[in-house]
Design a protein around this motif. Structure first.
Motif, PDB file in Angstrom:
ATOM      1  N   ILE C  47       0.847  -1.199   0.000  1.00 25.27           N
ATOM      2  CA  ILE C  47       0.000   0.000   0.000  1.00 25.27           C
ATOM      3  C   ILE C  47       0.880   1.246   0.000  1.00 25.27           C
ATOM      4  O   ILE C  47       0.714   2.148  -0.825  1.00 25.27           O
ATOM      5  CB  ILE C  47      -0.923   0.023   1.236  1.00 25.27           C
ATOM      6  CG1 ILE C  47      -1.828  -1.201   1.239  1.00 25.27           C
ATOM      7  CG2 ILE C  47      -1.736   1.300   1.258  1.00 25.27           C
ATOM      8  CD1 ILE C  47      -2.679  -1.327   2.489  1.00 25.27           C
ATOM      9  N   VAL C  48       1.814   1.266   0.925  1.00 25.75           N
ATOM     10  CA  VAL C  48       2.699   2.431   1.016  1.00 25.75           C
ATOM     11  C   VAL C  48       3.430   2.626  -0.307  1.00 25.75           C
ATOM     12  O   VAL C  48       3.529   3.741  -0.833  1.00 25.75           O
ATOM     13  CB  VAL C  48       3.702   2.257   2.167  1.00 25.75           C
ATOM     14  CG1 VAL C  48       4.640   3.451   2.222  1.00 25.75           C
ATOM     15  CG2 VAL C  48       2.981   2.088   3.495  1.00 25.75           C
ATOM     16  N   SER C  49       3.905   1.542  -0.843  1.00 25.62           N
ATOM     17  CA  SER C  49       4.639   1.627  -2.101  1.00 25.62           C
ATOM     18  C   SER C  49       3.753   2.211  -3.206  1.00 25.62           C
ATOM     19  O   SER C  49       4.192   3.059  -3.991  1.00 25.62           O
ATOM     20  CB  SER C  49       5.124   0.231  -2.494  1.00 25.62           C
ATOM     21  OG  SER C  49       6.022   0.299  -3.558  1.00 25.62           O
ATOM     22  N   ALA C  50       2.522   1.759  -3.246  1.00 19.62           N
ATOM     23  CA  ALA C  50       1.608   2.266  -4.274  1.00 19.62           C
ATOM     24  C   ALA C  50       1.307   3.751  -4.063  1.00 19.62           C
ATOM     25  O   ALA C  50       1.189   4.521  -5.017  1.00 19.62           O
ATOM     26  CB  ALA C  50       0.314   1.451  -4.267  1.00 19.62           C
ATOM     27  N   VAL C  51       1.188   4.124  -2.804  1.00 18.23           N
ATOM     28  CA  VAL C  51       0.960   5.548  -2.510  1.00 18.23           C
ATOM     29  C   VAL C  51       2.138   6.368  -3.039  1.00 18.23           C
ATOM     30  O   VAL C  51       1.959   7.400  -3.694  1.00 18.23           O
ATOM     31  CB  VAL C  51       0.793   5.771  -0.995  1.00 18.23           C
ATOM     32  CG1 VAL C  51       0.851   7.259  -0.667  1.00 18.23           C
ATOM     33  CG2 VAL C  51      -0.520   5.187  -0.507  1.00 18.23           C
TER      34      VAL C  51
END
Lengths: 187, 187, 187, 187
Positions: C47-51
């Motif tokens: 998730i963080v990476s996608a953000v």
DNA sequence: AATGAATGAGGGTTCATTCAT
DNA sequence: AATGAATGAACCCTCATTCAT
């Protein structure tokens, strides 16, 4: 402390069974914090496995103790007494016994169960060796031990868990017969 | 559709065992959606239970079929042939067999297992009745059946799961002997 | 829904930083349950990476858009305007920016960061190619791009995070000079 | 003892990185108990911060030492030699370097990093002051120092961590040029 | 000063089950 | 009937920090 954890594990398994034996429940019962479990065991199943191992040890010791000194008695007597001891030793809270038979084979690669059966096997083998005279001469000893151990173990467990309408004395009687007849020489 | 679900459940249990048999895996394998499972079964364990029940039925049928028409043969032959049929019928994917013996007793209150053992018990009882002549006259039939059924079932399962160093022929030989000797009249 | 999760992730990272961005906080902020996160992302860091990836995309798009149509202007003007756009685009909540620079390199093997620098690199390279006339003829283009991209990125981030006593206009002025002088031909 | 802890911290960070640097690992490596760490440091991050501070000190000392006595050489030579010294000093275990750049800014409010950059800044400022003649007369010295320090630091770190396909000599060449050209007088 | 067992809040993740469509 | 996205309680486990010894 290991002892306290094992006691708690034993108690929780007896009351709630394997599914209900959460780490937090075990910790609470032991009067410690969840984290402390992991100072002594690498993961939850190691606790359960150790509880089972200790149970197996206790069981074998108990049976062995109760047998000592009766070896001079006739076969049916001593075998039956041994089975009675086993039946008593396994007569614990059903959830615990169920956890033992359902999860023992999987935990720690079946270590606890194998150790138990190994030791019972040695008892049986020792007994059979002294009885050699009255046995089928062609009996494959290893195989016979393997079968006898699993048979008495399983029937005893099933008797306790399923509570069939069989009187205890009759159950012991027949189980004794099953074991003794198996190796009787052919007529 | 129930059929499709059971096939999927059977397949998933065989490949992944009980722990790996998630509802979504079963649904995917069946080619339906997870929600649809609940149109036909109240909960996951009901599916597993039904799979086991069907397996038990198939097993009994198979054994019965293979036996039919051999009843005139001598006891050791027919018993041994029956046990061989059972051994073959139980020789399935180990994860499935493990799921059956470890979770069967718990699921749906052991319905599938009880049904299986009930039917096997009837076979055994029928056989024993025809053999009445050669048996211990004092044998409590119900108890004997109860013990024999569980003994052959468990030993067969253990033989398949633990793969001990016992040749198949010897295993069948000894298991046959164990069963037959049990009810032999006292000398 | 992926959008909602990314928005929530973005917001939580902005308010609490990486350490404070628990899955439950993200889920709550998104107005969904923790479990739903895992329908769309394999684990929290995804998730963080996608953000971060989305942030990088937005950033590059914004800068590119703001640049389009000014290519005829003299070098110092266009470079400075680009850097100003970058500075504005990176002027977000410090915890978010910190999360981006501290964890971006690690997450998903630095995918988001690499993609961002790759695209900025292409912009720089394109620009340099059109400017070939006024550059050191011996300049190794790849290396120069590599250095310029990381330099402007890092200085901008540091300027925003450390808030040194340097007026914004002066910062842009000097950064522009740093970039332009680097490739000036030797006197 | 503080020394021992710092050595252990340094070693653990080098081998396992920040995430793997648990207090118990540091304590074990230092040959003491976890509790003892707290006799000398208020919390874990203070240890890491102190390790980074010491590393920064060592680095600056090393660079300074290697520079002493070469101040009479021409600018490109001395600058390049300084950058080479910095590159060597930062060429440590990647996990350690990563920990330094990813967590240094946060720990103890960035104390270690700020101290390092402060001291490097003083070196740069001293150098620039002696060179005043050849520089843009209008250059804001503080700002220039601020930018140069962070630029060379970051590019060096990135060069070591990302291992781009740039030969070391070329990297030093270009970095030197970037730094020197920045303050060149306008043509 | 030194110990190290004990702590416990908090983390990320799973999956049987539900229900609006 | 069929879907499958959404649920959310519960799980096991970690580790910086404390404190009685």
């Amino acid at each position: 402390m290991v002892e306290r954890i094992l006691d708690a594990g034993r108690q929780v398994l007896g009351e709630y069974g394997y599914e209900g034996a959460s780490t937090s429940r075990i910790a609470t019962t032991a009067g410690i914090s969840p984290g402390s479990l992991y100072q002594y065991f690498p993961h939850k199943d190691a606790i359960v496995s150790a509880v089972l191992e200790r149970f197996g040890d206790t069981l074998v010791s108990g049976v062995t103790t109760r047998m000592s000194g009766h070896f001079e008695q006739p076969a049916p007597v001593i075998v039956r007494a041994t089975l009675a001891a086993l039946l008593d030793g396994l007569d614990v809270e059903p959830p615990f016994l169920r956890a033992a038979v359902e999860h023992g084979p999987r935990l720690d690669d079946g270590r606890a169960l194998r150790a138990f059966e190994q030791r019972v096997g040695e008892l049986v083998r020792a007994y059979l060796t002294t009885q050699r005279g009255g046995l089928r001469p062609d009996a494959p000893l290893d195989t016979a031990v393997w079968m006898l151990v699993r048979t008495v173990e399983h029937l005893t467990v099933r008797y306790l868990l399923d509570r069939p309408l069989i009187p205890r004395e009759q159950f012991l009687e027949e189980l004794t017969r099953l074991a003794l007849n198996y190796l009787r020489p052919a007529p």
